[in-house]
Motif scaffolding. Structure first.
Motif, PDB file in Angstrom:
ATOM      1  N   THR A 263       0.844  -1.201   0.000  1.00  0.00           N
ATOM      2  CA  THR A 263       0.000   0.000   0.000  1.00  0.00           C
ATOM      3  C   THR A 263       0.874   1.244   0.000  1.00  0.00           C
ATOM      4  N   ASP A 264       0.725   2.084  -1.043  1.00  0.00           N
ATOM      5  CA  ASP A 264       1.475   3.336  -1.061  1.00  0.00           C
ATOM      6  C   ASP A 264       0.681   4.412  -0.319  1.00  0.00           C
ATOM      7  N   PHE A 265       1.263   5.606  -0.231  1.00  0.00           N
ATOM      8  CA  PHE A 265       0.611   6.645   0.559  1.00  0.00           C
ATOM      9  C   PHE A 265      -0.783   7.006   0.048  1.00  0.00           C
ATOM     10  N   PRO A 266      -0.943   7.325  -1.250  1.00  0.00           N
ATOM     11  CA  PRO A 266      -2.305   7.628  -1.705  1.00  0.00           C
ATOM     12  C   PRO A 266      -3.275   6.474  -1.443  1.00  0.00           C
ATOM     13  N   GLY A 267      -2.783   5.242  -1.608  1.00  0.00           N
ATOM     14  CA  GLY A 267      -3.627   4.071  -1.352  1.00  0.00           C
ATOM     15  C   GLY A 267      -4.036   3.959   0.104  1.00  0.00           C
ATOM     16  N   SER A 268      -3.153   4.383   1.003  1.00  0.00           N
ATOM     17  CA  SER A 268      -3.489   4.322   2.435  1.00  0.00           C
ATOM     18  C   SER A 268      -4.601   5.304   2.773  1.00  0.00           C
ATOM     19  N   VAL A 269      -4.592   6.449   2.101  1.00  0.00           N
ATOM     20  CA  VAL A 269      -5.670   7.422   2.325  1.00  0.00           C
ATOM     21  C   VAL A 269      -6.981   6.894   1.742  1.00  0.00           C
ATOM     22  N   GLU A 270      -6.879   6.248   0.587  1.00  0.00           N
ATOM     23  CA  GLU A 270      -8.072   5.678  -0.039  1.00  0.00           C
ATOM     24  C   GLU A 270      -8.727   4.617   0.848  1.00  0.00           C
ATOM     25  N   LYS A 271      -7.924   3.862   1.585  1.00  0.00           N
ATOM     26  CA  LYS A 271      -8.479   2.806   2.428  1.00  0.00           C
ATOM     27  C   LYS A 271      -9.336   3.368   3.568  1.00  0.00           C
ATOM     28  N   VAL A 272      -9.151   4.638   3.883  1.00  0.00           N
ATOM     29  CA  VAL A 272      -9.973   5.278   4.915  1.00  0.00           C
ATOM     30  C   VAL A 272     -11.055   6.161   4.306  1.00  0.00           C
ATOM     31  N   PHE A 273     -10.704   6.910   3.261  1.00  0.00           N
ATOM     32  CA  PHE A 273     -11.629   7.914   2.739  1.00  0.00           C
ATOM     33  C   PHE A 273     -12.144   7.619   1.329  1.00  0.00           C
ATOM     34  N   GLY A 274     -11.777   6.472   0.780  1.00  0.00           N
ATOM     35  CA  GLY A 274     -12.256   6.096  -0.542  1.00  0.00           C
ATOM     36  C   GLY A 274     -13.669   5.539  -0.508  1.00  0.00           C
ATOM     37  N   PRO A 275     -14.180   5.113  -1.669  1.00  0.00           N
ATOM     38  CA  PRO A 275     -15.566   4.643  -1.756  1.00  0.00           C
ATOM     39  C   PRO A 275     -15.843   3.342  -1.001  1.00  0.00           C
ATOM     40  N   GLU A 276     -14.804   2.532  -0.792  1.00  0.00           N
ATOM     41  CA  GLU A 276     -14.975   1.272  -0.056  1.00  0.00           C
ATOM     42  C   GLU A 276     -13.940   1.210   1.060  1.00  0.00           C
ATOM     43  N   PRO A 277     -14.202   1.880   2.179  1.00  0.00           N
ATOM     44  CA  PRO A 277     -13.197   1.976   3.246  1.00  0.00           C
ATOM     45  C   PRO A 277     -12.894   0.624   3.903  1.00  0.00           C
ATOM     46  N   ASP A 278     -11.588   0.445   4.189  1.00  0.00           N
ATOM     47  CA  ASP A 278     -11.121  -0.749   4.882  1.00  0.00           C
ATOM     48  C   ASP A 278     -10.638  -0.454   6.294  1.00  0.00           C
ATOM     49  N   ALA A 279     -10.456   0.831   6.617  1.00  0.00           N
ATOM     50  CA  ALA A 279      -9.900   1.206   7.914  1.00  0.00           C
ATOM     51  C   ALA A 279     -10.510   2.513   8.387  1.00  0.00           C
ATOM     52  N   GLY A 280     -10.393   2.742   9.686  1.00  0.00           N
ATOM     53  CA  GLY A 280     -10.966   3.950  10.264  1.00  0.00           C
ATOM     54  C   GLY A 280     -10.002   5.104  10.377  1.00  0.00           C
ATOM     55  N   MET A 281      -8.679   4.798  10.394  1.00  0.00           N
ATOM     56  CA  MET A 281      -7.678   5.835  10.637  1.00  0.00           C
ATOM     57  C   MET A 281      -6.465   5.633   9.736  1.00  0.00           C
ATOM     58  N   VAL A 282      -5.795   6.724   9.442  1.00  0.00           N
ATOM     59  CA  VAL A 282      -4.519   6.669   8.728  1.00  0.00           C
ATOM     60  C   VAL A 282      -3.618   7.749   9.317  1.00  0.00           C
ATOM     61  N   VAL A 291      -5.456  14.919  -0.253  1.00  0.00           N
ATOM     62  CA  VAL A 291      -5.844  13.709  -0.982  1.00  0.00           C
ATOM     63  C   VAL A 291      -7.306  13.376  -0.714  1.00  0.00           C
ATOM     64  N   ALA A 292      -7.708  13.444   0.554  1.00  0.00           N
ATOM     65  CA  ALA A 292      -9.090  13.122   0.907  1.00  0.00           C
ATOM     66  C   ALA A 292     -10.074  14.061   0.205  1.00  0.00           C
ATOM     67  N   LYS A 293      -9.702  15.318   0.094  1.00  0.00           N
ATOM     68  CA  LYS A 293     -10.577  16.316  -0.526  1.00  0.00           C
ATOM     69  C   LYS A 293     -10.561  16.212  -2.051  1.00  0.00           C
ATOM     70  N   ASP A 294      -9.352  16.217  -2.630  1.00  0.00           N
ATOM     71  CA  ASP A 294      -9.230  16.301  -4.088  1.00  0.00           C
ATOM     72  C   ASP A 294      -9.590  14.994  -4.779  1.00  0.00           C
ATOM     73  N   GLN A 295      -9.170  13.871  -4.205  1.00  0.00           N
ATOM     74  CA  GLN A 295      -9.378  12.596  -4.881  1.00  0.00           C
ATOM     75  C   GLN A 295     -10.672  11.902  -4.473  1.00  0.00           C
ATOM     76  N   PHE A 296     -11.140  12.167  -3.266  1.00  0.00           N
ATOM     77  CA  PHE A 296     -12.299  11.423  -2.782  1.00  0.00           C
ATOM     78  C   PHE A 296     -13.464  12.310  -2.358  1.00  0.00           C
ATOM     79  N   GLY A 297     -13.333  13.612  -2.596  1.00  0.00           N
ATOM     80  CA  GLY A 297     -14.451  14.526  -2.382  1.00  0.00           C
ATOM     81  C   GLY A 297     -14.895  14.690  -0.953  1.00  0.00           C
ATOM     82  N   LYS A 298     -14.008  14.453   0.000  1.00  0.00           N
ATOM     83  CA  LYS A 298     -14.376  14.560   1.406  1.00  0.00           C
ATOM     84  C   LYS A 298     -14.345  16.011   1.881  1.00  0.00           C
ATOM     85  N   ALA A 299     -15.328  16.374   2.673  1.00  0.00           N
ATOM     86  CA  ALA A 299     -15.356  17.697   3.289  1.00  0.00           C
ATOM     87  C   ALA A 299     -14.489  17.640   4.543  1.00  0.00           C
TER      88      ALA A 299
END
Length: 442
Positions: A263-282, A291-299
């Motif tokens: 898991t690279d850094f962007p992938g680690s953020v995706e695992k928490v804030f992506g469309p199918e989360p695998d973890a609660g924290m990073v 990354v959370a805002k630009d790539q995954f649209g998180k407020a």
């Protein structure tokens, strides 16, 4: 990198291109929009580790410089090994004009090799007026200012999904042990606790540095960073043991050690804030928000939030920072225009361009906090600036690149090996010391 490391250190498929060739990511030379300006007809080549959104956002800063001065700009993404790539280009007679260097140790190496131009009196005056003295110290070698810290990172932040923590019924923890306990509760609720970016060795150095600063204290941190203290010191073994408690726990690490190492850094953020989360924290720096805002649209502040990296073993909560220093190379074809770029980067006007775009902190206290796009980033920036000279700079970024800033070598690789098998902290400490002794001797 940041590096490290304080940034998205993703590889660039166009790395084989010479620095004078088309920039990575398809963003070729940018037209100035006016040849009658002071630097019209000149092209400033800028090399750095940034790619993806960070490169796009920095390009906005370069575009503003072009609009102001008439210069064209060309950004080349070097990938992780900025020292190796830029060093080879300098020696090959194809030097860029400006390099954004994510390792303090590399700034020192470049300066001692005679590759850098001291920064202009205009830039130095702006640093004296707008920055805490520690940032000038970090950018100086033998009393001369060579590096301007344009982008900083607050690397003592743990990012989380408010929904995930609420579902588990846990509050942001104040101690490392409480964080592991909260992590088990999150895991029991159906998500792994942490997404760990083990494919990028720099993230693992950041984990270690926060644990070590809090557990061992600032004096030992400074001594280890300068290699006045050996990595075989019991304080290092203790910190590795503390970190190993997290790494070896399959309930806490999403997918276990094997998946973390893939898991690279962007992938680690995706695992928490992506469309199918695998973890609660990073865990990582403030740049997670970008990354959370630009790539995954998180407020930010609603869908994504952070708590300070918690205190370890009775110590104080750590405040680790990092940053990207802009330097001017003597051998650049347009080093004079490059110096003008640094004079611009030293202004709050330049910092405001990226602050509006997000995923950015400036150590320039003259930047109006209102320029940041959300309250969470504003609070993080305020905390970093307010910390002043008490901030400790990322330890691996202070080291020679062979130890603290090279993919597949030194500290990056040895901590990846430790993540794979955290059963022998003492043995890992011995390997770290052997690698450090060689790199610092060089």
């Amino acid at each position: 990198m940041m590096r490290r490391r304080t940034t998205l250190l993703t590889s660039c498929t166009a790395l084989a291109l010479a620095l004078g060739a088309t920039a990575c990511g398809g963003g070729g030379p940018v037209s100035a929009g006016g040849g009658d300006k002071a630097l019209g007809g000149q092209t400033v080549t800028v090399a750095g580790v940034w790619s993806g959104n960070e490169q796009k956002n920095f390009q906005k800063v370069l575009d503003a410089f072009s609009e102001k001065t008439g210069a064209k700009t060309q950004f080349v993404s070097t990938g992780d090994n900025v020292s190796t790539v830029v060093g080879s280009k300098i020696e090959g007679g194809n030097a860029p004009d400006v390099v954004m260097v994510p390792q303090l140790g590399v700034v020192q190496q470049f300066a001692k090799k005679g590759w850098l131009k001291p920064l202009s009196a205009t830039t130095e005056k702006a640093v004296d007026a707008g920055y805490a003295p520690i940032w000038k110290k970090y950018g100086s070698v033998d009393g001369r200012l060579y590096g301007l810290y344009f982008k900083a990172a607050h690397k003592s932040t743990v990012w989380y999904s408010p929904d995930a923590l609420a579902q588990a019924g846990v509050e942001p923890p104040a101690t490392f042990d409480a964080m592991l306990k909260a992590g088990h509760t999150v895991s029991d609720s159906g998500l792994a606790a942490f997404s760990v970016a083990g494919q990028d060795g720099w993230t693992l150095t950041d984990w270690f540095e926060n644990v070590y600063l809090s557990q061992a204290g600032p004096e030992k941190y400074d001594a280890l960073a300068a290699h006045r203290l050996k990595w075989t010191d019991p304080s290092v073994v203790e910190a590795l043991g503390t970190l190993g408690k997290l790494f070896e726990d399959k309930q806490l690490v999403a997918g276990g050690q094997k998946e973390a190492l893939n898991t690279d850094f962007p992938g680690s953020v995706e695992k928490v804030f992506g469309p199918e989360p695998d973890a609660g924290m990073v865990y990582e720096g403030d740049f997670v928000a970008g990354v959370a805002k630009d790539q995954f649209g998180k407020a930010i502040g609603e869908d994504a939030d952070f708590f300070p990296f918690p205190a370890v073993g009775g110590g104080k909560a750590p405040v680790v920072s990092g940053g990207d220093a802009a330097v001017v190379l003597k051998d650049g074809k347009n080093a004079g225009a490059g110096m003008k770029l640094l004079e611009y980067l030293a202004t709050p006007e330049a910092a405001a361009v990226w602050a509006k775009a997000g995923g950015f902190l400036s150590p320039n206290r003259k930047l109006d906090l209102a320029e940041y796009g959300d309250d969470v980033t504003r609070a993080t920036a305020k905390s970093l600036v307010a910390a002043g000279d008490s901030v400790r700079f990322d330890m691996s970024d202070q080291a020679p690149a062979a130890f603290g800033g090279t993919k597949g070598a030194g500290e990056w690789k040895l901590l990846q090996d430790f993540l794979r098998d955290p059963s022998d902290p003492k043995g890992t400490a011995a390997k770290l010391e052997a690698a450090a002794a060689k790199a610092y001797q060089d």
